[in-house]
Design an enzyme around this catalytic site. Structure first.
Site, PDB file in Angstrom:
ATOM      1  N   SER A 191       0.846  -1.200   0.000  1.00  0.00           N
ATOM      2  CA  SER A 191       0.000   0.000   0.000  1.00  0.00           C
ATOM      3  C   SER A 191       0.881   1.250   0.000  1.00  0.00           C
ATOM      4  O   SER A 191       1.676   1.437  -0.916  1.00  0.00           O
ATOM      5  CB  SER A 191      -0.956  -0.053   1.192  1.00  0.00           C
ATOM      6  OG  SER A 191      -1.978   0.904   1.073  1.00  0.00           O
ATOM      7  N   GLU A 311      -9.334  -5.603  -3.790  1.00  0.00           N
ATOM      8  CA  GLU A 311      -8.720  -4.543  -2.986  1.00  0.00           C
ATOM      9  C   GLU A 311      -9.781  -3.661  -2.314  1.00  0.00           C
ATOM     10  O   GLU A 311      -9.719  -3.342  -1.129  1.00  0.00           O
ATOM     11  CB  GLU A 311      -7.843  -3.648  -3.876  1.00  0.00           C
ATOM     12  CG  GLU A 311      -6.676  -4.329  -4.551  1.00  0.00           C
ATOM     13  CD  GLU A 311      -5.413  -4.327  -3.717  1.00  0.00           C
ATOM     14  OE1 GLU A 311      -5.445  -3.860  -2.570  1.00  0.00           O
ATOM     15  OE2 GLU A 311      -4.384  -4.800  -4.241  1.00  0.00           O
ATOM     16  N   HIS A 405      -7.795  -5.686   0.305  1.00  0.00           N
ATOM     17  CA  HIS A 405      -6.544  -4.974   0.534  1.00  0.00           C
ATOM     18  C   HIS A 405      -5.935  -5.398   1.868  1.00  0.00           C
ATOM     19  O   HIS A 405      -6.626  -5.482   2.880  1.00  0.00           O
ATOM     20  CB  HIS A 405      -6.855  -3.473   0.546  1.00  0.00           C
ATOM     21  CG  HIS A 405      -5.663  -2.572   0.537  1.00  0.00           C
ATOM     22  ND1 HIS A 405      -4.832  -2.451  -0.543  1.00  0.00           N
ATOM     23  CD2 HIS A 405      -5.175  -1.711   1.485  1.00  0.00           C
ATOM     24  CE1 HIS A 405      -3.903  -1.556  -0.289  1.00  0.00           C
ATOM     25  NE2 HIS A 405      -4.075  -1.102   0.948  1.00  0.00           N
TER      26      HIS A 405
END
Length: 520
Positions: A191, A311, A405
Site C-alpha cells: 500500500s 482490494e 486490501h
C-alpha cells in the site's frame, strides 16, 4: 558480533546495540537511524542520530510516529500499536547470523497505512520467518501524516520519504555487521509502503542502495501538490493558524492529530477527497516515479509487483459503504467516472464483462484498476529488467471481505497465527498458501526469481488463491483494455464531486439511457 550475557551485541556506526536470541534468530528492535524529528528538527529533513557510549539495549520496539487511531469502523479489521516517545525514526533487524562474513540477502520493509497510520511494530510484520529462511529482515518507522507529508512554504517537502531514504543509507552502512550484504538489498512495502518503494527506487539519490523491489498493492505515484496544500489549509482553518510549518509546530501534538483525522475522514481510495501523499519536489522526487521508471530509471533493479483481487472491499465494507454505493446506483457510477476521468464506455464495458455484478463491485473494480492495476501493468510493460506479477485471490473468512486490501500480508510473512492477521483473514487460513507465498518472496529476495515466469507480452500472473497457486495469462486484460480509448466527457469534472452535485446530472441521465445499471 559479540555476546553479552548470552545476548548478541552488534556495533553500528553510532554505537553498539544489544539484541535478543528468539527461536534461533537474533532480533534487534528500536535502533535509531536518525535523530528525533521534534523540537528544532520538526518538519525538517532527518539528521543522523547522536552517537552513544556503551551498549544500547535493543530488546523492545522503539517509539512509533504520531498518528491518529483507526476509526471504529476499521478497528475490527486493522491493528495499529502505539509506542510512546519522540525517537520515532528507528528500525528493527532480524538476522539468522549476526556476523560480518555472512553476506546474506536483505529485505527492507516499509509499512502501509495511507501515509497516516501504521508502524513497524505490527505483529503481522514479524521478520522472524524471513530470518528463519536465510534473509536479514529490516522494518522501518517513518514520519506520517502532516508531520511527514504536509506541504509548507517554509519547510522541505516529503520529510517522511526522506526518513525512509535515511534508513536505506543506514542499511547500506550498517547491515554488514548484522550478517547482511549491502549489495543484495530488496526494498519492499505494501500500500503506502509500496508507493514509497516506487518513489525511492526511482530517486536518483537512492541509486545503488536497492538491488530489487517489491510493490504490493501500491503503484509508483505522486500526489498533486495542490491537493496536499488543500489538506494543509483545511487543517489550518480548523486550527485557526497560518498554513506554515512554524505555526503547525506550535500546535499541541494531540490536537494536531485530532484535526488531521477529522479532515482526513472525508476521503478514501475509492471516493477520493483530501489526502497526504508524496509530491514531486525537484529534489528527492524530481519527476513522476512511474514515468521515471518506465524511462530507464533504476537500471538493473528487478521487480515483484501485484495486487489483491478485491482490494476495494477493505475500503467499502467497514462502515457500510458497499451497501450505500449499491443503493446510490447511477450516482455512484457517475462519481466513479469522474474519479477515474473516464467516459461511460468504461462502466458499460465492465457491466458487459460482469453482468451479475452489483454497482459497488463495478465501482470498486473500476477504481482499483484505474489507481492500481493499470499503473502496475504500465510499470511491468515499460521496463527491460525482469518483472514478476501476482494476484492474491484467496477470499477472507470474514463476511463480505473477499480477497481485500492487506489480506495477503499474513501469507507473505507466514504470520497467519497472529491475532492481527486473523482480524482480516478470520480463522482457518490455509497454511499451504502461506508456505507458497512466503516462499516466493524469500526466493525473490534471495536470487531475483520468485518461481514463475517473468512478465512478457503474454502477461503471466501468478494467482495465489483457492486450490493453490497457478499461472493465468492476462487475467485482467479485458477490463484494462477498456481504458485504452476511454475519454472524459466535457461535462464531467476532473475529481469526484459530491453525490448530489448538479454536475453529475447529465452523466446520470446518460448512464440510465445506456443500460449500464442493473437493479440491485
Amino acid at each position: 558480533m559479540t555476546a553479552d550475557r548470552g545476548n548478541p551485541v552488534v556495533r553500528t556506526p553510532y554505537g553498539a546495540v544489544r539484541g535478543r536470541w528468539e527461536q534461533g534468530v537474533a532480533v534487534f528492535r528500536g535502533i535509531p537511524y536518525a535523530a528525533s524529528p521534534f523540537g528544532p528538527r520538526r518538519f525538517r529533513p532527518p539528521v543522523p542520530p547522536q552517537p552513544w557510549d556503551g551498549v544500547r539495549d535493543a530488546g523492545a520496539f522503539g517509539p512509533t510516529a504520531p498518528k491518529p487511531p483507526y476509526s471504529e469502523a476499521f478497528a475490527p479489521y486493522l491493528s495499529d500499536p502505539v509506542v510512546p516517545g519522540d525517537d520515532c525514526l528507528n528500525l528493527n533487524v532480524w538476522t539468522p547470523d549476526p556476523a560480518p562474513g555472512a553476506r546474506l540477502p536483505v529485505f527492507v520493509w516499509l509499512h502501509g497505512g495511507a501515509l497516516t497510520r501504521g508502524s513497524s511494530s505490527l505483529p503481522v510484520y514479524d521478520g522472524r520467518t524471513f530470518a528463519r529462511d536465510g534473509v536479514v529482515f529490516v522494518s522501518v518507522n517513518y514520519r506520517l501524516g502532516v508531520e511527514g507529508y504536509g506541504l509548507f512554504p517554509d519547510a522541505p517537502a516529503n520529510p517522511g520519504l526522506r526518513d525512509q531514504l535515511a534508513a536505506l543509507r543506514w542499511v547500506h552502512e550498517s547491515i554488514t555487521a548484522f550478517g547482511g550484504d549491502p549489495g543484495r538489498v530488496t526494498l519492499g512495502g505494501q500500500s503506502a509502503g509500496a508507493v514509497s518503494t516506487g518513489a525511492l527506487v526511482a530517486a536518483p539519490q537512492a541509486r545503488g542502495l536497492v538491488r530489487r523491489a517489491v510493490l504490493q498493492s501500491g503503484p509508483p505515484e505522486t500526489t498533486d501538490r495542490d491537493k496536499v496544500r488543500r489538506m494543509v489549509r483545511r487543517m489550518a482553518n480548523r486550527l485557526k493558524v497560518p498554513a506554515t510549518a512554524e505555526a503547525f509546530a506550535a500546535v499541541d501534538r494531540a490536537r494536531l492529530l485530532r484535526v488531521q483525522a477529522d479532515v482526513g475522514r472525508l476521503g478514501s481510495p475509492v471516493l477520493g477527497g483530501p489526502a497526504f501523499g508524496i509530491v514531486v519536489d525537484g529534489d528527492l522526487v524530481p519527476r513522476d516515479p512511474l514515468e521515471a521508471l518506465t524511462d530507464g530509471a533504476a537500471p538493473g533493479v528487478e521487480l515483484l509487483t501485484g495486487w489483491t483481487r478485491d482490494e476495494y472491499r477493505l475500503w467499502l465494507v467497514p462502515g457500510g459503504l458497499l451497501d450505500r454505493i449499491d443503493r446510490l446506483g447511477a450516482v455512484a457510477l457517475a462519481g466513479a467516472m469522474a474519479r477515474c476521468r473516464c467516459g461511460g464506455e468504461v462502466p458499460r464495458g465492465y457491466r458487459a464483462l460482469h453482468p451479475d455484478a452489483g454497482t459497488a463491485e463495478i465501482v470498486g473494480q473500476m477504481v482499483t484498476d484505474h489507481l492500481l492495476r493499470i499503473p502496475l501493468h504500465r510499470l511491468a510493460d515499460g521496463r527491460t529488467e525482469p518483472s514478476y506479477v501476482y494476484e492474491f485471490a484467496w477470499p477472507s473468512h470474514r463476511p463480505r471481505m473477499g480477497a481485500c486490501h492487506a489480506l495477503e500480508l499474513g501469507f507473505v510473512f507466514d504470520s497467519g497465527d497472529e491475532p492481527d492477521a486473523r482480524k482480516l483473514a478470520g480463522e482457518g487460513a490455509p497454511q499451504e498458501l502461506a508456505d507458497a507465498m512466503h516462499g516466493a518472496w524469500v526466493r525473490f529476495v534471495s536470487d531475483g526469481s520468485p518461481g514463475w515466469e517473468r512478465w512478457d507480452a503474454g502477461h503471466p500472473v501468478r494467482i495465489f488463491g483457492e486450490g493453490g497457486p497457478r499461472i493465468a495469462h492476462g487475467p485482467r486484460d479485458r477490463e484494462l483494455a477498456l481504458w485504452a480509448t476511454a475519454g472524459t466527457p466535457a461535462e464531467e469534472p476532473a475529481a469526484a464531486p459530491a453525490p448530489t452535485s448538479p454536475e453529475l446530472r447529465p452523466v446520470i441521465r446518460r448512464l440510465r439511457r445506456s443500460g449500464v445499471l442493473r437493479r440491485n
